[in-house]
Design an enzyme around this catalytic site. Sequence first.
Site, PDB file in Angstrom:
ATOM      1  CG  ASP A  77      -1.992  -1.052   1.159  1.00 51.89           C
ATOM      2  OD1 ASP A  77      -2.191  -1.619   0.065  1.00 51.89           O
ATOM      3  OD2 ASP A  77      -2.632  -1.322   2.192  1.00 51.89           O
TER       4      ASP A  77
ATOM      5  CE  LYS B  13     -30.756 -12.457 -10.913  1.00 49.15           C
ATOM      6  NZ  LYS B  13     -30.713 -11.349  -9.943  1.00 49.15           N
TER       7      LYS B  13
END
Length: 662
Positions: free
Chosen positions: A31, A111
Amino acid sequence: MDERRELEELKAKLEQWSYEYYVLDTPTASDYDYDMALRQLENIEAAHPDWVTPDSPTQRVGGQAIDQFHSVEHPVPLESLQDVFSVEELGEFCTKVGEALEDVELDVEPKVDGLSVALEYENGVFVRGATRGDGRVGEDVTENLKTIRAIPMKLPEALPRLIVRGEVYMPKKVFHALNAVREEKGQPLFANPRNAAAGSLRQLDPKIAAQRKLSILVFNIQLAEGKSFETHTETLEYLKSQRFRVIPYTLCKTAEECAGEIERIGDSRESYDFDIDGAVVKVNRLRDRETLGSTAKFPRWAAAYKYPPEEKPTKVKEIVVQVGRTGVLTPKAVVEPVRLAGTTVQNVTLHNQDYITEKDIRIGDTVLVRKAGEIIPEVVEVLKDKRPDGTQPYTLPTTCPVCGAAVERDEDGAHYRCTGAECPAQLLRTISHFASRDAMDIEGLGEAVVEALVNAGLIRTPGDLYFLKAEDVAKLERMGKKSAENLTAAIEKSKGQDLSRLLYAFGIRQVGAKAGKVLAARFGSLDALAAASEEELTAVEDVGEITARSLREWLESPQSRHLIERLREAGVNFETTLAPVGDALVGQTFVLTGELSRFTRKEATERLEALGAKVSGSVSKKTSYVVAGEAAGSKLQKANGLGIPVLSEDDLVALLAKHEGQ
């Protein structure tokens, strides 16, 4: 190295790191390295603004807040799917497809329970993103979609035009963390990740959307100029090559194979980082889709299988009450462990007293539980035929379980709230609010510092702030001598803040910054306010019975009295320099829009309020005047549409001059 070349290399490096982290889930950079490279890019672009391009990583959270979303017409409709709810219905769908086609191939995908969007690229660069809407017209949410790191800003292959469809979702870990924070603050919880994702994507400020850490899975190509495909799975592999996160898929031949894959997806739903509300079955060959076509509502070549909600009985062992940072009492049922949707449930939210009373939930009851939206456990019903003898209706305590102060029900809601001014459960929020900009304005006393002071045992009430010693504060992690001296100096300076700010800092229900000014101006000192009766309080403009009662109860509470005496001992100012509020503009509501050049928005608001006017942030039929500065936007348009008088800045200056001298 040439700066222009360095800029391009930084852009490419940052996009590669984002792809590895957010799409491949195999980060190769820390990071810190990412942040340093991004800052380096920002510095170059700041020196050369004309070099900034829409696909730059710096533009992911660069958009400004907007007044509203604009409509976008989808070149290719984003169709919805027909639902099937059983293996039998799934078989019927597969039979119809098999009768119309030869050697059919079916694709099965989970889904995603999120928000459907279309992403549009021109010459390989992301230019527009829109919600599904009604399938034909959606909303332009481009700036918010840019904040989603899994969406590539630039593609390896620059097709003239590419439109892809995907599902924006909130990862489960992010959802749980967000709800934990909202619960601590006494805010309503999101029912499920879909609601959270939809609310986040429709934020008018992209910076808020960025904080929600949304992600996306792409599952269809809507339009691809200059490219042709034979199968749906071929399009998915192409999208992978273009650095999209693509929905996982499995190819099947028969209804039985589809049913088996759907069952597997359902059983492994906990392994996904996204929530699912079913599985999708699609015909794979694109020419077969054209053969089948669509009805007026749905394509005939696809169906969505919906999983039935899982409900199981369990027993309520006890009901515990937690006190959030805003003082809200939240009841939870501790139940016998039960397995639901892949996880073990031991605690079930009971929301509030109304919810408990409506369902008549008692300790010892056997209840039917399920996961709302497959996430938050909730009680469906009490199985009263299994209720043991001797159970009693449950009511929330009348005193705070943490500090013992009185508990009151919100006048405008179902929450019960602790009224203690020094309640430990509310300490972080209480002190953070006390020190905030519109309250005592103590510079450097942010939430992280407050938490460190509380954890170190240096403060237990806002009054303790004024007895802090710099040498004790300096011992805190990441503080140091100079920072400690600056903080204690800022606290000392805040002693001189006006009474109006102190009243707001107390966090008394119904007493905001504006009410604090009105009350301070009317009574002049805290002691005079404390001596006022409810009748005297309600005689003040804009102070109703609820506010007056809330004030009296707060002032009479033992914890509040202790806090006031602690502040008095420290030498905090209890008086005001505000002149009594005038009445020249009482009953009139103003809305400020655009940029004012002669004073700030805050100054204009204060001067209008000093004359008795109300200043609102939105235009309605009740608005008396709209003051329009430079670059006034939708508020001015709405005012014109409603026929509300519009004042220029010169008009406002003249109005203030007319009444302030009276």
